[in-house]
Design a protein around this motif. Structure first.
Motif, short mmCIF file in Angstrom:
data_model
loop_
_atom_site.label_atom_id
_atom_site.label_comp_id
_atom_site.label_asym_id
_atom_site.label_seq_id
_atom_site.Cartn_x
_atom_site.Cartn_y
_atom_site.Cartn_z
N SER A 109 0.83 -1.21 0.00
CA SER A 109 0.00 0.00 0.00
C SER A 109 0.86 1.25 0.00
O SER A 109 0.59 2.20 -0.75
N LEU A 110 1.90 1.24 0.85
CA LEU A 110 2.77 2.40 0.91
C LEU A 110 3.48 2.64 -0.41
O LEU A 110 3.57 3.76 -0.90
N TRP A 111 3.98 1.55 -0.99
CA TRP A 111 4.69 1.67 -2.27
C TRP A 111 3.79 2.33 -3.31
O TRP A 111 4.17 3.27 -3.99
N LEU A 112 2.54 1.80 -3.40
CA LEU A 112 1.62 2.35 -4.41
C LEU A 112 1.22 3.78 -4.07
O LEU A 112 1.02 4.60 -4.96
N ALA A 113 1.10 4.07 -2.78
CA ALA A 113 0.74 5.44 -2.39
C ALA A 113 1.83 6.40 -2.85
O ALA A 113 1.56 7.42 -3.48
N VAL A 114 3.09 6.03 -2.56
CA VAL A 114 4.19 6.94 -2.88
C VAL A 114 4.44 7.01 -4.38
O VAL A 114 4.63 8.10 -4.93
N PHE A 115 4.45 5.88 -5.06
CA PHE A 115 4.86 5.90 -6.46
C PHE A 115 3.72 5.85 -7.46
O PHE A 115 3.93 5.90 -8.66
N PHE A 116 2.49 5.72 -6.97
CA PHE A 116 1.40 5.77 -7.93
C PHE A 116 0.42 6.89 -7.63
O PHE A 116 -0.01 7.59 -8.54
N PHE A 117 0.06 7.06 -6.37
CA PHE A 117 -0.98 8.05 -6.07
C PHE A 117 -0.41 9.46 -5.92
O PHE A 117 -0.88 10.40 -6.57
N VAL A 118 0.62 9.61 -5.08
CA VAL A 118 1.21 10.93 -4.85
C VAL A 118 1.65 11.60 -6.17
O VAL A 118 1.45 12.81 -6.33
N PRO A 119 2.24 10.85 -7.12
CA PRO A 119 2.63 11.50 -8.37
C PRO A 119 1.52 12.32 -9.03
O PRO A 119 1.77 13.37 -9.60
#
Lengths: 270, 320
Positions: free
Chosen positions: B40-50
């Motif tokens: 979840s964190l990985w996707l948050a940082v590299f998919f959602f935040v972008p």
């Protein structure tokens, strides 16, 4: 189910397969062409293959691409397996809906948007914490792992939901702790999904041009980036040779997989 | 597995939002918590935040600096006061200059036409595969997937060799006297259609195959016994049953095709207008990062988001 195959169906499906293979076959045949002009047949020759192996730019880029694809696929498999497992075996938890949305979204996101957004993130992060300083192999790996993760997660999740939980429940009844349960029971059961997820990620990473163009720094050109610039500039018979080698490797892999499947079918008649 | 918490026990009031969250968090063991948070964190940082970053930069102004955009917060050291500077100019320009609107519309047109033709080519293939014996089925399916495993860029390049003025198709037609002037096919929208149909074909065949394979063949037999003609049976039975596959396949082709860059860049002409190419040029040629971000934001909100929402609510998921 052999019935109901009309002439119309057969013809149109065959045309479809011809459409799919004609360009590939032409590419293979012309990779052995002696002439530099792609459309003029000058007799058989292997000279473009030796030109390819002596082209340092292509070889360096190919090596970089292989490294990136290997690491990205491995990272994507670890994170993607976790994500698929979380979605199908962890029951309910806060944010589950959001996570499942995030996992399927990269599958259809246009590449230009993914590439642009990741680059802008990297630039903003560099400004804020000084990391990553500049862009290169590391940022390409992060970007590729992120979009490959989605594919692995979907494959693992569908494998897990197709598999019934009785084996895992039996292991738990026999006193398996969550860790040993996962590594001794669940992981071996989903290993086919993990292998195909890794292979798919490896191929996707090796093939990606758009995202890599955004997130790579100067001097870090992957193979697709080199091919793209060569193709735009004009006739490049070495590219035919390169394509033929790649098609050959893939075809061998597919033939191997079919052979393996048929052997398994013979062992387990259903 | 130890199912977490079912909070809505009948006869008892459901716990309110925040209370419920705290309750659930407390009942997640540390192990579970790590396993859930890692991806979840990985996707948050590299998919959602972008996307938030893209949106933020779309409100900035282009400047000649590194990075080439202005900061949104302006700090005034004398007054110790920060002002938020939002620039809507990029969006206003996007709607004022018909170039961008045309690019969006033309992308939708090109993607829609190509999706339709992909469906036309893929349907008979998927149907044939679904109705073959299991051994031929594996072979035919592999034949569909095999090109997908080879480089997409090289397959587009192969079409350049076919469609050129002195390419194989023109040489063939000329030598048989079908045409006396070579046809201009490369660098036209026609070539872009071919390129999209060609590269996205497996994405259409596979979901169609999945839908058709599940179809109950006895329905067709019954229809035939009742005197249905082949065409009637196809439109009244096969086609409706294939709809989940058709929807899934069309979305899998349409969405990425809208944002396509490589195919119009290699096969299309200078007048082929696609939004993916516009974004690319805005970013790499004009170096206008805020404008590229605005193009991406509008593309995401208008084109991608609605389709993704539809996809997540209907059976389109079955495709994978």
């Amino acid at each position: 189910m052999q019935q109901r195959k009309s002439l119309f169906l057969n013809t149109s499906a065959t045309l479809g397969f011809i459409f799919l293979y004609a360009p590939i076959i032409a590419l293979i045949v012309y990779s052995f062409n002696k002439s530099k002009l792609v459309t003029v047949w000058g007799g058989w020759s292997l000279k473009w293959y030796s030109a390819l192996f002596n082209n340092e730019q292509i070889m360096t880029a190919a090596w970089l691409s292989l490294k990136v694809a290997f690491i990205s696929a491995s990272v994507a498999v670890v994170l993607g397996t976790l994500a698929g497992f979380v979605l199908s075996r962890m029951g309910r938890f806060p944010g589950k809906l959001v996570l499942s949305g995030w996992i399927t979204a990269p599958l259809v996101m246009p590449e230009v948007i993914t590439g642009l957004s990741l680059l802008l993130l990297f630039v903003a992060m560099e400004g804020a914490f000084g990391w990553p300083s500049g862009r290169g192999i590391g940022t390409i790996i992060i970007a590729h792992s992120t979009f490959c993760l989605a594919y692995v997660a979907v494959i693992v999740q569908s494998r897990l939901s197709a598999m019934d939980e009785s084996l895992e429940e039996a292991a738990m009844d026999l006193g398996a702790k969550p860790f040993s349960l996962f590594f001794l029971v669940t992981l071996p059961l989903i290993s086919p999904a993990i292998i195909s997820g890794w292979l798919l990620s490896f191929t996707l990473s090796l093939d990606d041009l758009v995202i890599a163009s955004f997130v790579s720094g100067p001097g870090n050109s992957t193979l697709p980036m080199v091919i793209f610039s060569k193709v735009r500039l004009g006739v490049t018979p070495e590219v035919n040779a390169l394509a033929t080698i790649m098609i050959g490797i893939v075809a061998l892999g597919v033939v191997g997989a079919i052979w393996q499947m048929r052997r398994q079918n013979k062992m387990l008649p259903d | 597995m130890n199912a977490p918490v079912s909070l809505n026990i009948p006869g008892q009031k459901p716990v309110s939002g925040l209370g419920r969250l705290i309750y659930t968090l407390r009942h997640l063991s540390i192990g579970r918590w790590t396993v859930i948070s890692l991806p979840s964190l990985w996707l948050a940082v590299f998919f959602f935040v972008p996307f938030l970053v893209v949106f933020k930069i779309s409100l900035a102004e282009p400047t000649i600096s590194i990075p080439p955009y202005s900061s949104l917060l302006e700090w005034d050291p004398e007054e110790s006061f920060a002002t938020l500077k939002l620039n809507l100019g990029n969006y206003i320009y996007l709607f004022e200059d018909t170039f961008y609107l045309e690019a969006y519309l033309s992308s939708i047109r090109i993607a829609a036409v190509s999706t339709f033709f992909t469906l036309l080519v893929a349907f008979p293939m998927a149907y044939l595969i679904a109705r073959s014996k299991s051994t031929t089925r594996i072979l035919l399916l592999s034949l569909v997937i095999l090109p997908f495993w080879t480089s997409f860029l090289l397959r587009v390049y192969a079409w350049m060799g076919f469609l050129k003025k002195n390419g194989l198709i023109n040489e063939f037609l000329l030598s048989f006297g079908i045409i006396d002037q070579p046809l201009t096919m490369l660098q036209t929208d026609f070539a872009v259609y071919i390129g999209i149909v060609y590269t996205y074909l497996p994405f259409m065949v596979l979901p169609l195959y999945t839908a058709l394979e599940k179809m109950d063949i006895t329905l067709l037999e019954a229809a035939e016994d009742l005197g249905g003609r082949p065409m009637q049976n196809f439109f009244l039975i096969t086609l409706p049953l294939a709809i989940p596959g058709i929807i899934a396949g069309c979305l899998l082709v349409f969405i990425p095709a809208v944002g396509e860059y490589v195919i119009p860049a290699l096969l299309g002409g200078s007048d082929t207008l696609m939004i993916g190419k516009v974004l690319w040029d805005e970013f790499f040629l004009n170096r206008d990062w805020p404008m590229a971000s605005a193009v991406a934001t509008v593309m995401l909100i208008v084109l991608v988001l609605p389709i993704m929402l539809i996809r997540n609510t209907n059976s389109g998921k079955e495709a994978f």
